[in-house]
Design an enzyme around this catalytic site. Structure first.
Site, short mmCIF file in Angstrom:
data_model
loop_
_atom_site.label_atom_id
_atom_site.label_comp_id
_atom_site.label_asym_id
_atom_site.label_seq_id
_atom_site.Cartn_x
_atom_site.Cartn_y
_atom_site.Cartn_z
CD GLU A 213 4.84 -11.59 2.37
OE1 GLU A 213 5.16 -12.24 1.35
OE2 GLU A 213 4.51 -12.12 3.45
N PRO B 203 1.55 -1.89 4.21
CG PRO B 203 3.42 -3.28 4.39
CD PRO B 203 2.07 -3.19 3.75
CG ASP C 208 -8.23 6.94 -2.85
OD1 ASP C 208 -8.96 6.56 -1.93
OD2 ASP C 208 -8.09 8.13 -3.17
#
Ligand SMILES: CCCCCCCCCCCCC/C=C/[C@@H](O)[C@H](COP(=O)(O)O)NC(=O)CCCCCCCCCCCCCCC
Ligand SMILES: Nc1ncnc2c1ncn2[C@@H]1O[C@H](COP(=O)(O)OP(=O)(O)O)[C@@H](O)[C@H]1O
Ligand SMILES: [Ca+2]
Length: 546
Positions: free
Chosen positions: A181, A149, A208
């Site tokens: 996480e 994220p 990447d």
């Protein structure tokens, strides 16, 4: 070429026009006709002339489904389902979703809806197309998805939910999604926990660096399951699962160099249709101890320094590389060391070839068909060569490393799956010359055509920085830091240049600088097909000329 037997051929209606629709084992085609409407038992018949022709290879059909007619109710202005009318004139319809090629190697999911009045005919079309799709065994049914994220502009989750998940769901692919996480979450999960038997592939949503995590998790898991020791194995066991890359990072060069664009929907479609692109993997060892794998760039000097500096600027997002790039360019540091390398045989071509690695590349295919033993392979590579000097950059590109910053790449003629890497040595030169060299990555000029640039296609190489030759790296590193570290940090352009840089390994800093690199030919596979030749996406009809 032999004509494929027809499976189905009907006259169906498409946006109130009559079409000749034909399906054989290879393609679905429809030709529009101009018609004087005259309906006969579920099909239209009429005087006609060819008005428009479309052709979709079966392998690029994403899905087919029965279509429930929707129409707008006049008063409420909302879309409502039209109740089924069991009348003679009732329209039945099915929608085919398929890949359409756009500009710049981008793919889109297009849809075409055919209507007919005969319910059985409609069902027959749906069933036959479904049967054809079920025979495409390379398509994944179940995927394990990891989302970083925080990669790139931190839009990984949004990109997956809005651009990718709908395509997977259209293709009836089931997914288990893990939003990471912390760093190494994906790598450790793949390595130790994931029940890989459940999946046909792994999807990486990120850049990447995130891809590198997935790569390490998957390769280490495969070696562990096969009882292979990564520290001393000459030959590694290829992974059975393919990896799909949804670009959501800062550079995304692995996606760009294998697909031709950084576009989440395009990548999702390559996954859905079950594309497969083998890829070389470099293993990096230090004193016979395994350090890391690399598939794109291993860069010492310039690209190592850019990465080191950019890590402190992560909050800036992708722009950090430009700021650190300019800063590193201005510092103009060079590093001394020795490189020894094992050149690839002539049959592998050279980094200055005009021929590029493209979809279905014959050079790469040769590698998968020629079953040379490791010994034969080694024998055909000749003898180790040694070179020393002062270098601004030492880059090993196992693939072109094309990305939006340099669409032709660091090594435009490098191959994705030939078992070699292109070793690019940039010797000490003036700032102006180095700038000229860098600029050539962005235009048509040859970036290798400089007296201070040397390129070799190699199968293995070693690097030892000058000050550590024969010594213990860590001890010298510590003493150097004590002696010069403070001064150099405060005055980076002080003339007492630091003796060492770091290796940028697919966007991760390596802890050691003395390394031994070996290319493992086609160790992994991606859900991709390599960059398609222009003719294919400019004229998709050529695909149907089977
Ligand atoms: C003056 C223009 C020069 C343009 C030169 C462009 C060369 C760019 C080569 C890029 C190779 C990329 C290889 C891939 C590396 C990635 O693995 C890795 C990680 O990616 P991730 O963040 O998505 O996880 N990315 C990188 O290491 C980033 C490398 C980016 C380097 C940017 C360098 C910019 C140089 C600007 C020099 C400007 C001089 C101006 C003088 C006034
Ligand atoms: N949840 C997370 N929190 C922090 N770092 C993460 C997380 N998931 C992955 N990472 C790490 O973030 C780094 C950068 O990820 P990447 O997706 O490549 O983005 P970018 O292209 O912007 O560098 C990788 O090294 C990866 O290991
Ligand atoms: Ca290669």
């Amino acid at each position: 070429m032999e004509k494929q037997p027809r499976l189905l051929s009907s006259q169906l209606s498409l946006q109130n026009r009559v079409c000749d629709v034909t399906l054989n084992c290879v393609v679905l085609t429809w030709k529009e006709r101009e018609t004087t409407k005259k309906r006969v038992s579920g099909s239209f018949l009429g005087s006609s002339r060819a008005a428009g022709s479309h052709c979709v290879p079966v392998c690029e059909i994403i899905a087919v489904q029965e279509t429930t007619e929707a129409c707008q109710s006049n008063d409420a202005g909302r879309w409502q389902m039209v109740p089924q009318q069991p009348s003679e004139s009732e329209q039945h319809a099915f929608t085919v979703s398929y890949v359409e090629r756009m500009r710049g190697h981008r793919w889109r999911c297009s849809e075409v809806t055919f209507h007919c009045t005969d319910w059985r005919l409609c069902q027959q079309w749906i069933q036959t197309i479904k049967e054809q799709l079920s025979q495409l065994t390379s398509r994944p049914k179940s995927l394990l998805v990891y989302i970083n994220p925080y990669g790139g502009k931190q839009r990984g989750k949004w990109i997956y939910e809005h651009k990718v998940a709908p395509v997977f769901s259209r293709a009836s692919i089931s997914t288990d999604v893990i939003v990471t996480e912390c760093a190494n979450h994906a790598r450790n999960h793949l390595k130790k926990e994931a029940d890989l038997k459940k999946y046909d592939g792994v999807v990486c949503v990120g850049g990447d660096g995130m891809f590198s995590e997935i790569l390490h998790g998957l390769i280490s898991r495969t070696q562990c399951d096969s009882g292979v020791d990564e520290n001393c194995a000459e030959t590694l066991v290829p992974s059975a699962l393919r990896i799909g890359i949804i670009p959501a990072g800062s550079t995304d060069c692995i996606c760009f160099a294998t697909v031709g664009t950084n576009d989440p929907v395009t990548s999702a479609l390559h996954i859905v249709i079950g594309d497969s692109q083998p890829m070389d993997v470099c293993s990096v060892h230090h004193n016979n101890t395994f350090l890391r794998y690399s598939v794109s760039l291993l860069g010492y000097g310039f690209f190592g320094d850019v990465l080191t500096d950019s890590e402190r600027k992560r909050w800036m997002g992708p722009a950090r590389y430009d700021i650190s790039g300019v800063k590193t360019f201005l510092s103009h540091r060079y590093y001394e060391g020795t490189i020894s390398f094992l050149p690839a045989a002539d049959i592998f071509g050279t980094p200055r070839d005009k021929i590029k690695c493209r979809s279905g590349c014959s050079v790469c295919q040769k590698q998968s068909t020629e079953k040379l033993t490791e010994e034969e392979r080694e024998g055909s590579y000749g003898v180790w060569r040694v070179t020393r000097g002062k270098f601004l950059a030492i880059n090993a590109a196992s693939m072109s490393c094309a990305c939006p910053r340099t669409p032709k790449g660091l090594s435009p003629a490098a191959h994705l799956a030939d078992g070699t890497t292109d070793l690019i040595l940039i010797r000490k030169c003036s700032r102006l010359d180095f700038l000229r060299h860098l600029l050539r990555h962005t235009n048509k000029d040859d970036q290798f055509d400089h007296t201070f640039v040397e390129v070799h296609r190699v199968q293995q190489f070693r690097f030892t920085p000058k000050h550590w030759e024969g010594g213990s790296e860590l001890d010298l590193c510590e003493s150097k830091n004590r002696l010069f570290g403070q001064i150099c940090r405060q005055q980076p352009v002080c003339g007492c240049a630091p003796a060492h840089s770091s290796w940028n390994c697919d966007g991760e800093i390596l802890p050691q600088t003395t390394i031994h690199v070996r290319v493992h030919c086609q160790l992994i596979k991606l859900f991709a097909r390599g960059i398609e030749e222009k003719t294919v996406f400019e004229d998709p009809y050529t695909l149907c000329a089977v």
